[in-house]
Design a protein around this motif. Sequence first.
Motif, mmCIF file in Angstrom:
data_model
loop_
_atom_site.group_PDB
_atom_site.id
_atom_site.type_symbol
_atom_site.label_atom_id
_atom_site.label_comp_id
_atom_site.label_asym_id
_atom_site.label_seq_id
_atom_site.Cartn_x
_atom_site.Cartn_y
_atom_site.Cartn_z
ATOM 1 N N SER A 1 0.932 -1.196 0.011
ATOM 2 C CA SER A 1 -0.107 -0.093 0.183
ATOM 3 C C SER A 1 0.918 1.299 -0.051
ATOM 4 O O SER A 1 1.821 1.409 0.662
ATOM 5 N N LYS A 2 0.213 2.267 -0.871
ATOM 6 C CA LYS A 2 1.190 3.483 -0.946
ATOM 7 C C LYS A 2 0.813 4.442 0.301
ATOM 8 O O LYS A 2 1.498 5.462 0.558
ATOM 9 N N ILE A 3 -0.443 4.158 0.961
ATOM 10 C CA ILE A 3 -0.567 4.824 1.891
ATOM 11 C C ILE A 3 -0.786 3.969 3.218
ATOM 12 O O ILE A 3 -1.461 3.084 3.274
ATOM 13 N N LYS A 4 0.060 4.523 4.136
ATOM 14 C CA LYS A 4 0.079 3.708 5.559
ATOM 15 C C LYS A 4 -1.094 4.373 6.281
ATOM 16 O O LYS A 4 -1.053 5.626 6.818
ATOM 17 N N TRP A 5 -1.969 3.589 6.599
ATOM 18 C CA TRP A 5 -3.286 3.946 7.142
ATOM 19 C C TRP A 5 -3.244 4.248 8.668
ATOM 20 O O TRP A 5 -4.192 4.607 9.287
ATOM 21 N N GLU B 254 -8.435 10.924 1.376
ATOM 22 C CA GLU B 254 -8.024 9.505 0.738
ATOM 23 C C GLU B 254 -7.459 8.683 1.882
ATOM 24 O O GLU B 254 -7.564 7.523 1.878
ATOM 25 N N GLU B 255 -6.639 9.561 2.766
ATOM 26 C CA GLU B 255 -5.637 8.622 3.594
ATOM 27 C C GLU B 255 -6.774 7.814 4.630
ATOM 28 O O GLU B 255 -6.605 6.851 5.212
ATOM 29 N N THR B 256 -7.828 8.686 5.028
ATOM 30 C CA THR B 256 -8.639 8.388 5.852
ATOM 31 C C THR B 256 -9.664 7.083 5.632
ATOM 32 O O THR B 256 -9.797 6.339 6.312
ATOM 33 N N ALA C 134 -12.532 5.486 25.991
ATOM 34 C CA ALA C 134 -11.289 4.921 25.730
ATOM 35 C C ALA C 134 -10.294 5.862 24.497
ATOM 36 O O ALA C 134 -10.965 7.071 24.042
ATOM 37 N N LYS C 135 -9.269 5.587 24.632
ATOM 38 C CA LYS C 135 -8.273 6.498 23.645
ATOM 39 C C LYS C 135 -8.707 6.886 22.342
ATOM 40 O O LYS C 135 -9.530 5.900 21.471
ATOM 41 N N ALA C 136 -8.684 8.090 21.860
ATOM 42 C CA ALA C 136 -9.143 8.683 20.639
ATOM 43 C C ALA C 136 -8.473 7.864 19.642
ATOM 44 O O ALA C 136 -7.185 8.047 19.392
ATOM 45 N N SER C 137 -8.985 7.576 18.546
ATOM 46 C CA SER C 137 -8.347 7.013 17.432
ATOM 47 C C SER C 137 -9.272 7.056 16.157
ATOM 48 O O SER C 137 -9.258 8.270 15.416
ATOM 49 N N GLY C 138 -10.042 5.883 15.766
ATOM 50 C CA GLY C 138 -10.748 6.165 14.545
ATOM 51 C C GLY C 138 -11.796 7.318 14.487
ATOM 52 O O GLY C 138 -12.167 7.598 13.553
ATOM 53 N N GLU C 139 -12.399 7.669 15.819
ATOM 54 C CA GLU C 139 -13.247 8.708 15.785
ATOM 55 C C GLU C 139 -12.735 10.032 15.130
ATOM 56 O O GLU C 139 -13.768 10.833 14.627
ATOM 57 N N LEU C 140 -11.702 10.359 15.087
ATOM 58 C CA LEU C 140 -10.829 11.368 14.248
ATOM 59 C C LEU C 140 -11.108 11.622 13.033
ATOM 60 O O LEU C 140 -10.689 12.616 12.091
ATOM 61 N N CYS C 141 -11.690 10.502 12.372
ATOM 62 C CA CYS C 141 -11.695 10.489 10.790
ATOM 63 C C CYS C 141 -13.077 11.655 10.629
ATOM 64 O O CYS C 141 -12.918 11.816 9.205
ATOM 65 N N LYS D 84 -13.999 14.819 10.345
ATOM 66 C CA LYS D 84 -13.767 15.925 9.564
ATOM 67 C C LYS D 84 -13.113 15.570 8.161
ATOM 68 O O LYS D 84 -13.159 16.605 7.202
ATOM 69 N N TYR D 85 -12.348 14.641 8.036
ATOM 70 C CA TYR D 85 -11.939 14.445 6.699
ATOM 71 C C TYR D 85 -12.899 13.576 5.701
ATOM 72 O O TYR D 85 -12.493 13.548 4.478
ATOM 73 N N ILE D 86 -13.707 13.120 6.386
ATOM 74 C CA ILE D 86 -14.977 12.207 5.464
ATOM 75 C C ILE D 86 -16.087 13.202 5.111
ATOM 76 O O ILE D 86 -16.390 13.248 4.046
ATOM 77 N N PHE D 87 -16.220 13.949 6.281
ATOM 78 C CA PHE D 87 -17.568 14.765 5.925
ATOM 79 C C PHE D 87 -17.334 16.231 6.300
ATOM 80 O O PHE D 87 -16.556 16.577 7.350
ATOM 81 N N SER D 88 -18.058 17.043 5.541
ATOM 82 C CA SER D 88 -18.040 18.537 6.007
ATOM 83 C C SER D 88 -19.101 18.534 7.079
ATOM 84 O O SER D 88 -19.904 17.794 7.481
ATOM 85 N N PHE D 89 -19.304 19.824 7.689
ATOM 86 C CA PHE D 89 -20.012 20.331 8.750
ATOM 87 C C PHE D 89 -21.601 19.991 8.290
ATOM 88 O O PHE D 89 -21.868 20.288 7.292
#
Length: 392
Positions: free
Chosen positions: A68-72, A145-147, A284-291, A293-298
């Motif tokens: 993969s060219k994108i390290k997810w 794209e990365e997200t 629990a620790k923040a991780s996938g939830e931070l996706c 703003k990159y997937i959706f606009s407000f």
Amino acid sequence: MSDQIVAFSTYEPSQSTTKQEPNPPSRRLKWVPTSTDHIIAAEKRLLSLVKTGYKTEQVNIGSGPPGSKIKWFRSSSNEPRYINTVTFDSSEDSPTIVLIHGYGASQGFFFRNFDTLASKFRVIAIDLLGWGGSSRPDFTCKSTEETEAWFIDSFEEWRKAKNLTKFILLGHSFGGYVASKYALKHPEHVKHLILAGPAGFTNESEHSSEQFAKFKSSWKGSVANHFWESNFTPQKLIRGLGPWGRNIVQKYTGNRFGSYSHGDPLTEEESKLLTEYFYHTLAAKASGELCLKYIFSFGAFAKRPLLESASEWKVPTTFIYGYEDWMNYRGAELARKEMKVQCEIIRVPQAGHYVFIDNPSGFHAAVLYACHKYISLHSSEVPPFPQGLTAV
């Protein structure tokens, strides 16, 4: 110090059948009293409501997708990552259905559906990377794209590890977005796509309401948009409140799935167990939830809407919406016009966005109707459309 301010964190034994990420057992003061082991233990208690036998495992997906060219995910550690997976007992010839949860949720939210679905399918439910009891690596994606690759590629590595192919894929809300993007990239592995109240079919410029436009232009809308762009998630609020965060979650589950339920409200026991499980997955620790703003606009409008890819669809698809779902089924209608594969839209009464919790029987009827040809392999007869549901 008062017990109301600081709570002790204790680690309960994990039910995993394979290795989990290191989480050294200890007793220490914590502002946010949770851990991965707390999540797994709360999951076990919630699933005690399910009568069908099951197996829980942590599926190793490695430290990155080969080639993969994108390290997810990027982290200071290259340790393998794991996807929390629950598989329910079924007969050997049952078709496989994989369930993907929505934003802020995790696989246990399908607890009201496992028994019925397992009577017809081999049911496998997962926590997406960065959610629930799965690994929670640092989230440092900086583009849409990365997200998307974070979720699509990690799911593909999970599929390889489980040696699955030709399965039915069901995604709810944000999970529907992930399932759709996965099916677009890997259609050879999905024989039918079921999208329950899926997010991400439309963009703001084409489908924003006049009421939303007015709100966004107001000072309140500006503040809300600022929080969105700052990636201030509901989970951050729960963590910030520390031991009081559980009360907020309890109030939400009690109202959404109880007092203000659109259909069949949770029992007292269901509400208690779901609240505990929901709290630990949120805190629990923040991780996938931070996706987000990159997937959706407000306003939850997709930055790369699925509607734009409808003509490329290669997998037969069934949409399922609750009558009161805030996700508009009109997006699915527009997509169907462009699709070159079979597509059905089913609406379920007495149900909102969590159609599978609000009206389990209606949801099950819709799923079984959508998958009738995979369940009844020796019959070409199309069953009658389920009574009480609406075909769009």
